[in-house]
Design an enzyme around this catalytic site. Structure first.
Site, short mmCIF file in Angstrom:
data_model
loop_
_atom_site.label_atom_id
_atom_site.label_comp_id
_atom_site.label_asym_id
_atom_site.label_seq_id
_atom_site.Cartn_x
_atom_site.Cartn_y
_atom_site.Cartn_z
N HIS A 148 -0.74 -0.05 0.51
CA HIS A 148 0.12 0.87 1.38
C HIS A 148 -0.92 1.91 1.79
O HIS A 148 -1.65 2.19 1.03
CB HIS A 148 1.23 1.37 0.44
CG HIS A 148 2.03 0.56 -0.33
ND1 HIS A 148 1.88 0.12 -1.41
CD2 HIS A 148 3.42 0.00 0.13
CE1 HIS A 148 2.71 -0.80 -1.90
NE2 HIS A 148 3.75 -0.79 -1.04
N ASP A 171 -1.43 4.22 -1.02
CA ASP A 171 -2.33 3.84 -2.11
C ASP A 171 -3.71 4.37 -1.85
O ASP A 171 -4.26 4.80 -2.85
CB ASP A 171 -2.21 2.44 -2.27
CG ASP A 171 -0.88 1.75 -2.41
OD1 ASP A 171 -0.05 2.60 -2.88
OD2 ASP A 171 -0.75 0.49 -2.33
N MET A 224 -4.36 -7.79 3.87
CA MET A 224 -2.97 -7.50 4.05
C MET A 224 -2.75 -5.81 4.10
O MET A 224 -3.41 -5.37 3.09
CB MET A 224 -1.80 -8.04 3.36
CG MET A 224 -0.44 -7.65 3.54
SD MET A 224 -0.03 -6.46 2.29
CE MET A 224 0.85 -7.28 0.77
N GLU A 262 9.61 -8.68 3.95
CA GLU A 262 10.00 -8.95 2.17
C GLU A 262 11.21 -8.70 1.80
O GLU A 262 11.58 -7.46 2.04
CB GLU A 262 8.79 -8.35 1.45
CG GLU A 262 9.15 -8.54 -0.14
CD GLU A 262 8.04 -7.79 -0.89
OE1 GLU A 262 6.94 -7.57 -0.30
OE2 GLU A 262 7.89 -7.45 -2.04
N LYS A 281 14.61 -7.96 -1.02
CA LYS A 281 14.90 -7.59 -2.39
C LYS A 281 16.28 -7.37 -2.56
O LYS A 281 16.76 -6.63 -1.62
CB LYS A 281 13.82 -6.40 -2.60
CG LYS A 281 13.84 -6.19 -4.42
CD LYS A 281 12.89 -5.00 -4.48
CE LYS A 281 13.12 -4.83 -5.97
NZ LYS A 281 12.10 -3.90 -6.44
N GLU A 283 8.87 -12.98 -2.57
CA GLU A 283 8.50 -12.44 -3.82
C GLU A 283 9.22 -13.13 -4.91
O GLU A 283 10.62 -13.09 -4.89
CB GLU A 283 8.46 -10.91 -4.10
CG GLU A 283 7.91 -10.69 -5.37
CD GLU A 283 7.70 -9.30 -5.53
OE1 GLU A 283 7.28 -8.54 -4.83
OE2 GLU A 283 8.23 -8.71 -6.83
N HIS A 287 12.05 -11.21 -6.56
CA HIS A 287 13.19 -10.73 -6.00
C HIS A 287 14.35 -11.83 -5.89
O HIS A 287 15.50 -11.47 -6.01
CB HIS A 287 12.63 -10.18 -4.51
CG HIS A 287 11.69 -9.18 -4.62
ND1 HIS A 287 11.14 -8.54 -3.58
CD2 HIS A 287 11.34 -8.47 -5.54
CE1 HIS A 287 10.42 -7.48 -4.08
NE2 HIS A 287 10.54 -7.46 -5.39
N ASP A 314 4.17 -13.25 -2.55
CA ASP A 314 4.01 -12.34 -3.45
C ASP A 314 4.36 -13.00 -4.62
O ASP A 314 5.50 -13.44 -5.12
CB ASP A 314 4.82 -11.00 -3.46
CG ASP A 314 4.40 -10.21 -2.38
OD1 ASP A 314 3.22 -10.21 -2.07
OD2 ASP A 314 4.91 -8.84 -2.22
N ASP A 340 13.75 -4.91 -12.36
CA ASP A 340 12.44 -5.39 -11.43
C ASP A 340 11.34 -5.14 -12.29
O ASP A 340 10.75 -4.31 -12.44
CB ASP A 340 12.28 -4.45 -10.28
CG ASP A 340 11.34 -4.76 -9.54
OD1 ASP A 340 10.55 -6.17 -9.36
OD2 ASP A 340 10.87 -4.10 -8.58
N ASP A 358 8.33 -7.70 -12.20
CA ASP A 358 6.88 -7.65 -11.88
C ASP A 358 6.14 -8.14 -12.99
O ASP A 358 4.78 -7.57 -12.79
CB ASP A 358 6.47 -6.43 -10.95
CG ASP A 358 7.27 -6.16 -9.73
OD1 ASP A 358 7.53 -6.93 -9.18
OD2 ASP A 358 7.34 -5.00 -9.50
N ASP A 390 1.81 -9.63 -6.80
CA ASP A 390 2.35 -8.35 -6.50
C ASP A 390 2.93 -8.19 -8.00
O ASP A 390 4.21 -8.33 -8.27
CB ASP A 390 3.42 -8.26 -5.49
CG ASP A 390 3.80 -6.88 -5.59
OD1 ASP A 390 3.36 -6.01 -6.16
OD2 ASP A 390 5.14 -6.77 -4.65
C1 GCO Z 1 8.46 -4.25 -5.07
C2 GCO Z 1 7.72 -4.68 -3.79
C3 GCO Z 1 6.93 -3.81 -3.68
C4 GCO Z 1 6.41 -4.53 -2.03
C5 GCO Z 1 5.32 -3.68 -1.57
C6 GCO Z 1 4.53 -4.36 -0.35
O1 GCO Z 1 9.10 -4.88 -6.10
O2 GCO Z 1 8.57 -2.97 -5.50
O3 GCO Z 1 7.66 -6.15 -4.18
O4 GCO Z 1 5.76 -4.41 -4.53
O5 GCO Z 1 6.16 -5.81 -2.18
O6 GCO Z 1 5.90 -2.41 -1.35
O7 GCO Z 1 5.36 -4.10 0.71
MN MN Z 2 6.36 -7.59 -3.25
MN MN Z 3 8.74 -6.73 -6.76
#
Ligand code: GCO
Ligand code: MN
Ligand code: MN
Length: 386
Positions: A53, A56, A87, A180, A182, A216, A219, A244, A254, A256, A286
């Site tokens: 990002h 970041d 990306m 993307e 979610k 993702e 998600h 992702d 969430d 991850d 991700d």
């Molecule tokens: C999450 C999202 C993020 C996005 C990222 C890229 O679950 O927080 O997946 O990680 O993928 O912001 O746009």
């Molecule tokens: Mn993501």
């Molecule tokens: Mn995520």
């Protein structure tokens, strides 16, 4: 055999291995690393690329001199390691400005600032070599529908995408967008909640060919849906521009988690779909390590993501080469062609022939399908006994 190579296109975001373990209830458990240090960490574990990002890499309040130094150090690290930037994306969720959304905010000044910030972030991403630009609308949603008309929100999102596509064309950038979805977190409900919503939305844009999806795992799983089916729809529409990979228990927050850490069988069928269809894009993990990890364990996490993909890829090859499985597939998909004259593309003659044909419904219903046997063979491959 399970050692990643550049051809695997395994990538990580700066925010993934750089995650410090902060969560809504607790402070960081790991010291923050600088972007250039994260690039070296990724090179050490064998990754191909790094994504970011805008913030970041360059903090939102950095001075021009600080920004120049950060970019210099980062580019030097890319140069020293051979790590690429495939990306980039915009942080349109952390700053309080975006508390009510970015492109869908009710405040026109916030919507304008979101476009301004994104155009600058696109410039920086392209300068680093990015060919894919991700849009994750984390704050594009509501806690109460009293606050915003959902149809207005769709129109605002569309207006922003159209504007930014024209910007990219105007600059002559070789860049595609990947949207993307979610369902929730951090908003109560996020607009365009699934990959399927995004695919439908894309077709309403002025330049739909420039825009695809970045599904993702976590998600769709958060919403209790079959991720592989969503990815299949994207592939079938030539819209899988990015992916992702991570993992997630159904119905939880969430998470991850490391790829394939939770749902091995779902991960297997996902890898099978990607490999069988020859997906050639980036495979972006991700995900982030548990809050209990130190950086040694973060490396184990990153290696684990890539290794699990490669192990599953080998299982897919084993599944495809298994003669018992292939015989079952042949049996399941038996077709003597006798129905062909009645189906396929419509004609009045076909329809009338089909309407007057009689069927042995009882025989069709009585036919056994060996799906238990097929699934058990799949499980045995996954358990390593086959
Ligand atoms: C999450 C999202 C993020 C996005 C990222 C890229 O679950 O927080 O997946 O990680 O993928 O912001 O746009
Ligand atoms: Mn993501
Ligand atoms: Mn995520």
């Amino acid at each position: 055999m399970y050692t990643p190579t550049a051809a695997d296109k395994f990538t990580f975001g700066l925010w993934t291995v750089g995650h410090t373990g902060r969560d809504p209830f607790g402070e960081p458990t790991r010291a923050a690393k600088k972007p250039h240090e994260i690039v070296h960490l990724l090179a050490e574990v064998g990754a191909y690329g790094v994504n970011f990002h805008d913030n970041d890499l360059v903090p939102i309040d950095a001075t021009p001199a600080e920004k120049a130094q950060i970019i210099k150090d980062f580019k030097q690290a890319l140069n020293d390691t051979g790590i690429v930037v495939p990306m980039a994306t915009t942080n349109l969720f952390s700053d309080p400005t975006f508390k009510d959304g970015a492109f869908t905010s009710n405040d026109p000044q916030v919507r304008a600032y979101a476009l301004h910030k994104t155009m600058h972030a696109i410039d920086m991403g392209v300068d680093m070599g990015a060919k894919i630009y991700v849009f994750w609308g984390g704050r594009e949603g509501t806690e109460t529908d009293a606050s915003k008309d959902p149809i207005t929100a769709i129109k605002r999102n569309r207006e922003a995408m159209n504007y930014l596509c024209e910007y990219v064309k105007d600059q002559g950038y070789d860049l595609k967008f990947a949207l993307e979805a979610k369902p929730n977190e951090p908003r109560g409900d996020i607009y365009n909640a699934t990959t399927g919503n995004m695919l439908a939305f894309i077709e309403t844009l002025d330049n739909p060919e420039m825009v695809g999806v970045n599904p993702e795992v976590a998600h769709e799983h958060m919403a209790g849906l079959n991720f592989t089916h969503h990815v299949a729809q994207a592939i079938e529409q030539d819209k899988l521009f990015h992916i992702d990979l991570n993992d997630q228990s159904f119905g939880r927050y969430d998470q991850d988690f490391r790829f394939a850490a939770v749902n091995l069988k779902s991960a297997f069928f996902l890898v099978k779909l990607l490999e069988d269809t020859g997906y050639a894009g980036n495979k972006h993990f991700d995900a982030h390590a548990y809050r209990t990890s130190d950086y040694k364990d973060v490396k184990a996490f990153a290696r684990g993501c890539m290794r699990n993909y490669l192990i599953l890829k080998e299982k897919v090859a084993r599944w495809n080469a298994d003669s018992e499985i292939q015989a079952l597939l042949e049996e399941i998909n038996a077709d003597d062609g006798s129905m062909d004259p009645l189906m396929g593309s419509y004609s009045a003659d076909k329809a009338s022939a089909l309407k007057s044909r009689s069927f042995d419904r009882a025989a069709m219903g009585a036919r056994g399908l060996p799906y238990e046997a097929l699934d058990q063979l799949t499980v045995e491959i996954l358990l390593g006994v086959r």
